[in-house]
Design a protein around this motif. Sequence first.
Motif, PDB file in Angstrom:
ATOM      1  N   LYS A  89      22.407  32.830  87.624  1.00 31.19           N
ATOM      2  CA  LYS A  89      23.287  34.005  87.712  1.00 31.19           C
ATOM      3  C   LYS A  89      23.828  34.380  86.333  1.00 31.19           C
ATOM      4  CE  LYS A  89      25.729  34.545  91.538  1.00 31.19           C
ATOM      5  NZ  LYS A  89      25.498  35.880  92.110  1.00 31.19           N
ATOM      6  N   PHE A  90      24.277  33.390  85.556  1.00 29.63           N
ATOM      7  CA  PHE A  90      24.801  33.669  84.217  1.00 29.63           C
ATOM      8  C   PHE A  90      23.693  34.069  83.245  1.00 29.63           C
ATOM      9  CE2 PHE A  90      28.536  31.151  85.660  1.00 29.63           C
ATOM     10  CZ  PHE A  90      29.510  32.094  85.378  1.00 29.63           C
ATOM     11  N   GLN A  91      22.491  33.551  83.437  1.00 29.15           N
ATOM     12  CA  GLN A  91      21.376  33.980  82.589  1.00 29.15           C
ATOM     13  C   GLN A  91      21.016  35.442  82.840  1.00 29.15           C
ATOM     14  OE1 GLN A  91      18.059  31.273  82.969  1.00 29.15           O
ATOM     15  NE2 GLN A  91      19.154  29.602  81.973  1.00 29.15           N
ATOM     16  N   GLN A  92      21.133  35.850  84.092  1.00 31.16           N
ATOM     17  CA  GLN A  92      20.806  37.235  84.451  1.00 31.16           C
ATOM     18  C   GLN A  92      21.884  38.208  83.980  1.00 31.16           C
ATOM     19  OE1 GLN A  92      20.508  37.885  88.675  1.00 31.16           O
ATOM     20  NE2 GLN A  92      19.260  39.713  88.422  1.00 31.16           N
ATOM     21  N   ASP A  93      23.153  37.793  84.084  1.00 35.92           N
ATOM     22  CA  ASP A  93      24.288  38.644  83.699  1.00 35.92           C
ATOM     23  C   ASP A  93      25.390  37.706  83.206  1.00 35.92           C
ATOM     24  OD1 ASP A  93      26.539  40.263  83.495  1.00 35.92           O
ATOM     25  OD2 ASP A  93      26.363  41.092  85.510  1.00 35.92           O
ATOM     26  N   ILE A  94      25.741  37.775  81.933  1.00 37.42           N
ATOM     27  CA  ILE A  94      26.690  36.826  81.349  1.00 37.42           C
ATOM     28  C   ILE A  94      28.091  36.952  81.963  1.00 37.42           C
ATOM     29  CG2 ILE A  94      27.475  38.206  79.370  1.00 37.42           C
ATOM     30  CD1 ILE A  94      26.657  34.394  79.499  1.00 37.42           C
ATOM     31  N   ASP A  95      28.388  38.062  82.597  1.00 37.63           N
ATOM     32  CA  ASP A  95      29.691  38.256  83.256  1.00 37.63           C
ATOM     33  C   ASP A  95      29.460  38.805  84.670  1.00 37.63           C
ATOM     34  OD1 ASP A  95      32.363  38.510  83.821  1.00 37.63           O
ATOM     35  OD2 ASP A  95      32.796  39.961  82.248  1.00 37.63           O
ATOM     36  N   PRO A  96      28.863  38.003  85.560  1.00 41.16           N
ATOM     37  CA  PRO A  96      28.437  38.510  86.861  1.00 41.16           C
ATOM     38  C   PRO A  96      29.571  38.974  87.775  1.00 41.16           C
ATOM     39  CG  PRO A  96      28.147  36.130  86.757  1.00 41.16           C
ATOM     40  CD  PRO A  96      28.531  36.592  85.378  1.00 41.16           C
ATOM     41  N   TRP A  97      30.774  38.496  87.556  1.00 45.61           N
ATOM     42  CA  TRP A  97      31.920  38.921  88.379  1.00 45.61           C
ATOM     43  C   TRP A  97      32.846  39.852  87.606  1.00 45.61           C
ATOM     44  CZ3 TRP A  97      30.052  33.857  88.615  1.00 45.61           C
ATOM     45  CH2 TRP A  97      29.433  33.529  89.834  1.00 45.61           C
ATOM     46  N   ASN A  98      32.390  40.319  86.458  1.00 41.18           N
ATOM     47  CA  ASN A  98      33.142  41.279  85.644  1.00 41.18           C
ATOM     48  C   ASN A  98      34.546  40.773  85.297  1.00 41.18           C
ATOM     49  OD1 ASN A  98      33.501  43.628  84.198  1.00 41.18           O
ATOM     50  ND2 ASN A  98      34.024  44.857  85.977  1.00 41.18           N
ATOM     51  N   LEU A 138      28.952  28.192  79.459  1.00 39.96           N
ATOM     52  CA  LEU A 138      29.694  27.426  78.452  1.00 39.96           C
ATOM     53  C   LEU A 138      29.424  27.922  77.036  1.00 39.96           C
ATOM     54  CD1 LEU A 138      29.383  23.834  79.935  1.00 39.96           C
ATOM     55  CD2 LEU A 138      31.505  25.127  79.612  1.00 39.96           C
ATOM     56  N   ARG A 139      28.194  28.333  76.754  1.00 39.24           N
ATOM     57  CA  ARG A 139      27.905  28.906  75.425  1.00 39.24           C
ATOM     58  C   ARG A 139      28.758  30.150  75.187  1.00 39.24           C
ATOM     59  NH1 ARG A 139      22.757  27.228  76.318  1.00 39.24           N
ATOM     60  NH2 ARG A 139      22.064  29.200  77.223  1.00 39.24           N
ATOM     61  N   GLU A 140      28.856  30.999  76.208  1.00 35.41           N
ATOM     62  CA  GLU A 140      29.674  32.211  76.078  1.00 35.41           C
ATOM     63  C   GLU A 140      31.156  31.853  75.973  1.00 35.41           C
ATOM     64  OE1 GLU A 140      30.742  36.292  75.882  1.00 35.41           O
ATOM     65  OE2 GLU A 140      28.949  35.143  75.341  1.00 35.41           O
ATOM     66  N   ALA A 141      31.594  30.865  76.743  1.00 38.14           N
ATOM     67  CA  ALA A 141      32.996  30.424  76.674  1.00 38.14           C
ATOM     68  C   ALA A 141      33.309  29.883  75.277  1.00 38.14           C
ATOM     69  CB  ALA A 141      33.265  29.367  77.739  1.00 38.14           C
ATOM     70  N   ARG A 142      32.379  29.140  74.685  1.00 37.28           N
ATOM     71  CA  ARG A 142      32.591  28.625  73.324  1.00 37.28           C
ATOM     72  C   ARG A 142      32.718  29.772  72.326  1.00 37.28           C
ATOM     73  NH1 ARG A 142      28.924  24.594  75.264  1.00 37.28           N
ATOM     74  NH2 ARG A 142      30.076  22.640  75.475  1.00 37.28           N
ATOM     75  N   ARG A 143      31.915  30.786  72.500  1.00 43.04           N
ATOM     76  CA  ARG A 143      31.997  31.955  71.617  1.00 43.04           C
ATOM     77  C   ARG A 143      33.363  32.627  71.744  1.00 43.04           C
ATOM     78  NH1 ARG A 143      31.721  37.224  71.436  1.00 43.04           N
ATOM     79  NH2 ARG A 143      31.471  37.535  73.682  1.00 43.04           N
TER      80      ARG A 143
END
Length: 194
Positions: free
Chosen positions: A10-19, A76-81
């Motif tokens: 889900k996160f690979q398809q959309d990094i913010d799937p729940w907006n 987690l990669r996006e959270a680290r960013r």
Amino acid sequence: MIDAAGFEAKFQQDIDPWNYSHSRFEAYKRRVLMRAVGDRQFARGLELACAIGETTRFLAPRCLRLLGLDSSDTALREARRRTASLANVSLARALLPVDMPSGPFDLIVASEIFYYLRPNDLRLLLLRLERVTSPGGRIVILHHLHDFDDAAILPRMAQLTAMRSLGRRMALVFQQDEARFQAAAFVKRKRISS
């Protein structure tokens, strides 16, 4: 029912799937969650299912140290960013309840996670949450109440199970009931020395 691999996809398809970043509803839920956290400064905080770190950024100023957990490497990669400038935040991959850290924690936030766990895993996680909360520490929970396809447990039942389990040995200090979700905070009673 969705599992760790499903969340990763889900996160690979959309990094913010729940907006989380732009939804007014998500921002409102975060404000309610932060009211449940309260104004106190916490030494050690733990956020379960931190996803892309949007709520982590709001929790960080309330904690001297904050650990965010998630099962998705992509999230987690996006959270680290998003939290790179926050020196007090650390993030780790964890599959709950198996990888529950030993604590103690003064603040634990569990939002939008309980209904994704199987019933026995939820019961085990709730016991572990209480065990790793320091005396006087706070557990904040916030979950949707309406049914949806990916849930392993009916959302209302998962939240009710948590409310009952935590309420048996902890003091309910905050509760806000909304049409779509419920938020609550519990404080672990301090031991009385004799």
